[in-house]
Design a protein around this motif. Structure first.
Motif, short mmCIF file in Angstrom:
data_model
loop_
_atom_site.label_atom_id
_atom_site.label_comp_id
_atom_site.label_asym_id
_atom_site.label_seq_id
_atom_site.Cartn_x
_atom_site.Cartn_y
_atom_site.Cartn_z
N ALA A 206 -2.92 -6.46 13.43
CA ALA A 206 -2.68 -5.03 13.27
C ALA A 206 -1.85 -4.75 12.01
O ALA A 206 -2.07 -3.76 11.32
CB ALA A 206 -1.98 -4.47 14.50
N SER A 207 -0.90 -5.64 11.72
CA SER A 207 -0.03 -5.46 10.55
C SER A 207 -0.80 -5.59 9.25
O SER A 207 -0.37 -5.05 8.22
CB SER A 207 1.10 -6.49 10.57
N HIS A 208 -1.91 -6.32 9.27
CA HIS A 208 -2.72 -6.52 8.07
C HIS A 208 -4.07 -5.82 8.18
O HIS A 208 -5.03 -6.18 7.47
CB HIS A 208 -2.92 -8.01 7.81
N ALA A 209 -4.15 -4.81 9.05
CA ALA A 209 -5.40 -4.08 9.24
C ALA A 209 -5.80 -3.34 7.96
O ALA A 209 -4.95 -2.97 7.14
CB ALA A 209 -5.25 -3.09 10.39
N ASP A 210 -7.09 -3.12 7.81
CA ASP A 210 -7.58 -2.35 6.66
C ASP A 210 -7.20 -0.88 6.80
O ASP A 210 -6.93 -0.20 5.80
CB ASP A 210 -9.10 -2.48 6.56
N ILE A 211 -7.18 -0.38 8.04
CA ILE A 211 -6.87 1.03 8.32
C ILE A 211 -5.95 1.08 9.53
O ILE A 211 -6.18 0.38 10.52
CB ILE A 211 -8.15 1.84 8.62
N PRO A 273 5.51 -3.88 12.52
CA PRO A 273 6.83 -3.57 11.96
C PRO A 273 6.80 -2.35 11.04
O PRO A 273 5.76 -2.04 10.44
CB PRO A 273 7.17 -4.84 11.15
N PHE A 274 7.94 -1.70 10.94
CA PHE A 274 8.04 -0.49 10.12
C PHE A 274 7.63 -0.76 8.67
O PHE A 274 6.89 0.04 8.08
CB PHE A 274 9.47 0.04 10.16
N ASP A 275 8.08 -1.86 8.10
CA ASP A 275 7.76 -2.16 6.70
C ASP A 275 6.27 -2.33 6.47
O ASP A 275 5.76 -1.99 5.40
CB ASP A 275 8.49 -3.43 6.24
N ARG A 276 5.57 -2.86 7.46
CA ARG A 276 4.12 -3.02 7.31
C ARG A 276 3.40 -1.67 7.33
O ARG A 276 2.41 -1.49 6.64
CB ARG A 276 3.58 -3.92 8.41
N ILE A 277 3.89 -0.74 8.13
CA ILE A 277 3.31 0.61 8.10
C ILE A 277 3.53 1.23 6.73
O ILE A 277 2.62 1.79 6.12
CB ILE A 277 3.93 1.50 9.20
N ARG A 278 4.75 1.11 6.22
CA ARG A 278 5.08 1.72 4.93
C ARG A 278 4.29 1.08 3.79
O ARG A 278 3.89 1.77 2.84
CB ARG A 278 6.58 1.55 4.66
#
Length: 325
Positions: A206-211, A273-278
């Motif tokens: 999920a953290s490395h998802a395309d979308i 994680p928050f940083d991955r969303i950002r």
């Protein structure tokens, strides 16, 4: 005397321009019809219409709501460095309807899908509405991943595992569930669970998802939304407000600048994680409503969103709030 004659001629000319312009742009008469009525040639009428525009007798503006939505989109993109802004204008038959926003979100998601895309989904009514608005399609190589743990409430229609399954079903693709709650009792338990292979692999995907498809929640004195009811009491809300929280995305709270308000609850979260969303390049956030304006603005300022989907009233309110700051 000469000045009076010149003024009179000027007035007659303007009256002629006004008459020609009114017949053409207001009454809908053709240039040929106007030429016959006034005893002019058609090329003369064309030149008079052009002169009317040049002299300000006629000002043409596009007033359809779509044009104002496009203008709001352009302002949002340029001001917040977005990859895209998608602003729905109100349905004349039902101005309060959320259907235009949800349809726009569904259309955007489909347009961004590639044959082997990985799509991470959070939870909430906005995400559920987008999933419901999607037509059935055949994206057999697409994988949908649950981005955050389950809220474990009675309303499964807006919970992340159910949305994950439903989105995969409507796309005709695969899915991967995160077998964990949204929050656990303490940060040590959360750390231990994140090391469990099934959970760690799903969070990593999920953290490395395309979308990433998500909503944006508001944090106010009234609370932080139904997804937090099991974990938040008045003391937790007061602490979040003291820290400056205005909203949340993917279970993480942030302030008016989009900075993470990293409280104890966030350390107990199981999800991206928050940083991955950002840092994700394609985060589709679907959100609207007056109560969410500060949260949406904070998310945009913090670079937490790459594609915003909202309605025109909310878009204008976000821009106005940013102007007032």
């Amino acid at each position: 005397m000469c000045a009076s004659i010149a003024m009179a001629r000027q007035r007659r000319r303007l009256e002629l321009l006004l008459k020609v312009a009114t017949r053409y742009w207001v009454d809908g008469a053709s240039q040929a019809d106007i030429a016959r009525e006034l005893g002019y040639s058609r090329p003369q009428i064309s030149r008079l219409l052009q002169e009317a525009r040049e002299r300000g007798v006629v000002r043409i503006s596009v007033q359809h709501p779509l044009s104002r939505a496009v203008e709001a989109e352009e302002q949002l993109v340029s001001r917040f460095n977005l990859a895209g802004a998608h602003v729905a204008f109100a349905d004349d038959a039902d101005p309060q309807s959320t259907a235009p926003v949800l349809s726009l979100g569904a259309e955007l998601l489909l347009s961004m899908l590639k044959p082997d895309s990985v799509v991470a989904v959070t939870n909430g009514r906005a995400v559920a509405g987008v999933v419901a608005a999607l037509p059935t399609s055949r994206h057999h190589e697409v994988t949908v991943v649950q981005a955050i743990g389950a809220i474990a409430r009675d309303n499964h229609m807006v919970d992340s595992p159910d949305l994950c399954r439903r989105l995969a079903a409507v796309l005709g693709g695969n899915y991967r569930i995160l077998p964990a709650p949204l929050y656990v009792n303490d940060s040590h338990a959360a750390s231990a669970l994140r090391r469990e292979s099934t959970i760690s692999l799903t969070i990593s995907m999920a953290s490395h998802a395309d979308i990433i498809l998500t909503g944006i929640g508001a944090t106010t004195r009234a609370g932080a939304g139904a997804i937090f009811d099991l974990w938040y009491g008045s003391a937790e809300i007061a602490e979040l407000l003291r820290m400056g929280a205005v909203g949340h995305i993917g279970g993480h709270h942030f302030n008016a600048s989009g900075q993470h308000t990293d409280g104890n609850l966030c350390r107990r979260l199981l999800g991206v994680p928050f940083d991955r969303i950002r840092d994700s390049s394609d985060v589709i956030a679907v959100a609207w409503g007056e109560e969410k304006v500060p949260a949406i603005l904070g998310a945009l300022r913090g670079g937490l969103v790459s594609h915003l989907v909202t309605d025109m009233r909310t878009a204008n309110a976000v821009l106005a709030l940013d102007d007032a700051a």
